[in-house]
Design a protein around this motif. Structure first.
Motif, PDB file in Angstrom:
ATOM      1  N   VAL A  80      11.688 -44.059  18.836  1.00 47.32           N
ATOM      2  CA  VAL A  80      11.281 -45.216  18.053  1.00 47.32           C
ATOM      3  C   VAL A  80       9.861 -45.171  18.097  1.00 47.32           C
ATOM      4  O   VAL A  80       9.080 -45.415  17.250  1.00 47.32           O
ATOM      5  N   ILE A  81       9.346 -45.345  19.460  1.00 48.90           N
ATOM      6  CA  ILE A  81       8.068 -45.227  19.720  1.00 48.90           C
ATOM      7  C   ILE A  81       7.295 -44.461  19.162  1.00 48.90           C
ATOM      8  O   ILE A  81       6.185 -44.537  18.784  1.00 48.90           O
ATOM      9  N   ALA A  82       7.568 -42.926  19.318  1.00 46.18           N
ATOM     10  CA  ALA A  82       7.062 -41.890  18.782  1.00 46.18           C
ATOM     11  C   ALA A  82       7.001 -41.970  17.055  1.00 46.18           C
ATOM     12  O   ALA A  82       6.108 -41.620  16.741  1.00 46.18           O
ATOM     13  N   LEU A  83       7.902 -42.630  16.365  1.00 52.82           N
ATOM     14  CA  LEU A  83       8.233 -42.652  15.032  1.00 52.82           C
ATOM     15  C   LEU A  83       7.092 -43.862  14.845  1.00 52.82           C
ATOM     16  O   LEU A  83       6.233 -43.546  13.904  1.00 52.82           O
ATOM     17  N   LEU A  84       6.819 -45.070  15.573  1.00 49.37           N
ATOM     18  CA  LEU A  84       5.979 -45.874  15.053  1.00 49.37           C
ATOM     19  C   LEU A  84       4.522 -45.588  15.234  1.00 49.37           C
ATOM     20  O   LEU A  84       3.600 -45.796  14.359  1.00 49.37           O
ATOM     21  N   LEU A  85       4.032 -44.453  16.392  1.00 49.01           N
ATOM     22  CA  LEU A  85       2.976 -44.117  16.492  1.00 49.01           C
ATOM     23  C   LEU A  85       2.620 -43.197  15.302  1.00 49.01           C
ATOM     24  O   LEU A  85       1.581 -42.729  14.973  1.00 49.01           O
ATOM     25  N   SER A  86       3.679 -42.251  14.579  1.00 51.15           N
ATOM     26  CA  SER A  86       3.503 -41.548  13.694  1.00 51.15           C
ATOM     27  C   SER A  86       2.645 -42.128  12.522  1.00 51.15           C
ATOM     28  O   SER A  86       1.860 -41.538  11.623  1.00 51.15           O
ATOM     29  N   PHE A  87       3.116 -43.549  12.068  1.00 46.79           N
ATOM     30  CA  PHE A  87       2.613 -44.092  10.889  1.00 46.79           C
ATOM     31  C   PHE A  87       1.237 -44.533  11.546  1.00 46.79           C
ATOM     32  O   PHE A  87       0.409 -44.966  10.477  1.00 46.79           O
ATOM     33  N   ILE A  88       0.752 -44.784  12.713  1.00 47.59           N
ATOM     34  CA  ILE A  88      -0.454 -45.499  13.255  1.00 47.59           C
ATOM     35  C   ILE A  88      -1.532 -44.449  13.419  1.00 47.59           C
ATOM     36  O   ILE A  88      -2.593 -44.605  12.740  1.00 47.59           O
ATOM     37  N   VAL A  89      -1.174 -43.320  13.803  1.00 48.55           N
ATOM     38  CA  VAL A  89      -2.363 -42.215  13.725  1.00 48.55           C
ATOM     39  C   VAL A  89      -2.900 -41.718  12.528  1.00 48.55           C
ATOM     40  O   VAL A  89      -2.139 -41.207  11.568  1.00 48.55           O
ATOM     41  N   ARG A  90      -4.296 -41.659  12.568  1.00 48.55           N
ATOM     42  CA  ARG A  90      -4.954 -40.987  11.497  1.00 48.55           C
ATOM     43  C   ARG A  90      -5.398 -39.626  11.908  1.00 48.55           C
ATOM     44  O   ARG A  90      -5.972 -39.525  12.950  1.00 48.55           O
ATOM     45  N   PHE A  91      -5.739 -38.638  10.820  1.00 48.03           N
ATOM     46  CA  PHE A  91      -6.318 -37.596  11.340  1.00 48.03           C
ATOM     47  C   PHE A  91      -6.686 -36.799   9.814  1.00 48.03           C
ATOM     48  O   PHE A  91      -6.250 -37.235   8.817  1.00 48.03           O
ATOM     49  N   PRO A  92      -7.571 -35.672  10.052  1.00 47.02           N
ATOM     50  CA  PRO A  92      -7.965 -35.232   8.892  1.00 47.02           C
ATOM     51  C   PRO A  92      -6.829 -34.257   8.405  1.00 47.02           C
ATOM     52  O   PRO A  92      -6.002 -33.586   8.772  1.00 47.02           O
ATOM     53  N   GLU A  93      -6.650 -34.397   6.942  1.00 44.01           N
ATOM     54  CA  GLU A  93      -5.175 -34.134   6.310  1.00 44.01           C
ATOM     55  C   GLU A  93      -5.401 -32.647   6.076  1.00 44.01           C
ATOM     56  O   GLU A  93      -4.324 -31.873   6.091  1.00 44.01           O
ATOM     57  N   ALA A  94      -6.518 -31.962   5.769  1.00 37.93           N
ATOM     58  CA  ALA A  94      -6.549 -30.694   5.661  1.00 37.93           C
ATOM     59  C   ALA A  94      -7.887 -30.027   5.877  1.00 37.93           C
ATOM     60  O   ALA A  94      -8.916 -30.716   5.709  1.00 37.93           O
ATOM     61  N   ALA A  95      -7.981 -28.776   6.371  1.00 42.55           N
ATOM     62  CA  ALA A  95      -9.155 -28.340   6.670  1.00 42.55           C
ATOM     63  C   ALA A  95      -9.350 -27.055   5.353  1.00 42.55           C
ATOM     64  O   ALA A  95      -8.641 -26.925   4.730  1.00 42.55           O
TER      65      ALA A  95
END
Length: 403
Positions: A175-190
């Motif tokens: 559940v913690i990993a799932l919540l973090l997956s919604f929060i993390v932002r990153f470059p979508e594509a190179a």
């Protein structure tokens, strides 16, 4: 010049997602055999099937995941895969038969294979280009910590409570990993340097594997096969030697040596190039395996663990970095899946085949043979990659005849 920031909240976020996924993986890897034998009253062959089916499904889905990451998008694949991991973790409480547990493990392996491929591709985009070796080294450190914390936590709970507590803890971490997956932002594509390369809908080799990453992935697969002998049989070997108390500290020493060296090796990789890290690391790994084969007391047994940690513990992130750097920026997801497909295949084949070999050779001889396999990987590295780069990390250009 000021260094580009590495320790951003997003880098930490994706690293912790990986950490929690791997903690769950290692908790179940070490406790499910006990669950199958004692709670489900099944056989050793069922233990092998429950363990192996997870890795098989992870390997099967990795090539497709690499393709989907680079075409559908990193965020969607990450969320989808962690959701699969979450729902799988939810149903362990009701896994009261071998057929149900095998099906659940297969489904869980798909989530694990997809999620770890996605996190590997995402973290490669988050790390500054000039700090790739250092960044991926620290990212791998979270997996090394999971390898120590997971088994220790799982086996401790089993000693004092029932498996319901084990499965509940795994669900909480998921559940913690799932919540973090919604929060993390990153470059979508190179941006790809190969126009329209990713728009192909065919089923050629290049659709599912990054061909530029295959040579170094082969080296990684050979080394993973050798390491599977440690991962799968170290407790049995320790029992033969009468060193069961030392066995519980083997991976602690392994992780301690890896953690102590990681701040230096990752930075040296970026400064001096891959050869100055990979060649010594392979040699240390080989020496550790040979020492392990001759160990007769606790000191040499744990020293072997430390040398293997210095060697193999630094090889995995170094080779993954090479695979990513060799690939086109838009194919980092495919490069990551290619590397881990070979890696997981080496672990899976080794776990089965080496057990058969050990029946005839004994574990001491097996580890001596695996020391030779590691040296074989040294030769493979030279021909597949090492001779193509100089000792400062630059690519060696083919000489041209002057007429």
């Amino acid at each position: 010049m000021k260094k580009e920031s590495l320790w951003t909240k997003d880098f930490l976020g994706i690293s912790f997602i990986s950490f929690f996924l791997f903690v769950v993986f290692y908790i179940l890897l070490t406790t499910l055999p006990i669950y199958v034998l004692e709670d489900l009253n099944s056989s050793e062959s069922a233990v092998g099937l429950v363990t192996g089916i997870f890795l098989i499904s992870a390997v099967l889905c990795r090539p497709f995941t690499g393709k989907w990451i680079d075409s559908i998008g990193r965020k969607k694949i990450l969320l989808f895969s962690v959701f699969i991991f979450f729902f799988s973790s939810l149903f362990y409480q009701w896994a009261d038969s071998i057929p149900f547990l095998i099906a659940l493990r297969f489904f869980h392996g798909i989530g694990f294979g997809m999620a770890t491929t996605a996190t590997g591709a995402i973290v490669a985009d988050l790390i500054p280009e000039k700090r790739k070796g250092e960044g991926l080294g620290y990212y791998a450190l979270f997996m090394n910590l999971a390898m120590v914390i997971g088994p220790f936590t799982g086996l401790t709970i089993v000693q004092y409570a029932n498996f319901s507590w084990v499965f509940t803890l795994c669900l909480i971490m998921t559940v913690i990993a799932l919540l973090l997956s919604f929060i993390v932002r990153f470059p979508e594509a190179a941006v790809s340097s190969e126009p329209h390369a990713l728009k192909k809908k065919d089923f050629s080799l290049s659709s599912f594997f990054e061909t530029k990453a295959i040579p170094i992935a082969i080296v990684g697969g050979i080394l993973a096969l050798a390491y599977s002998g440690v991962l799968s049989f170290i407790s049995i070997y320790a029992n033969e030697l009468g060193l069961m108390e030392a066995a519980s500290f083997f991976f602690v020493v392994y992780a301690a040596f890896t953690i102590a060296s990681r701040p230096f090796t990752g930075r040296w990789f970026d400064i001096y190039g891959e050869n100055r890290i990979v060649y010594p690391a392979i040699i240390l790994f080989a020496v550790g395996m040979l020492l392990l084969s001759q160990a007769t007391n606790t000191f040499f047994f744990l020293l072997a663990g430390g040398l293997i940690g210095l060697g193999y513990g630094n090889l995995s992130p170094a080779l993954q970095t090479i695979a990513i750097q060799n690939a086109d920026p838009a194919k980092r997801g495919l490069a990551t899946s290619t590397f881990f497909t070979f890696f997981d295949t080496g672990i899976g084949l080794g776990s089965y085949a080496l057990g058969v070999i050990a029946v005839y050779t004994g574990f001491s001889s097996l580890y001596f043979i695996l020391g030779g396999v590691v040296l074989l990987a040294l030769i493979a590295y030279y021909f597949l990659h090492g001779r193509k780069v100089s000792w400062n990390g630059n690519v060696i250009q083919p000489s041209k005849n002057i007429t």
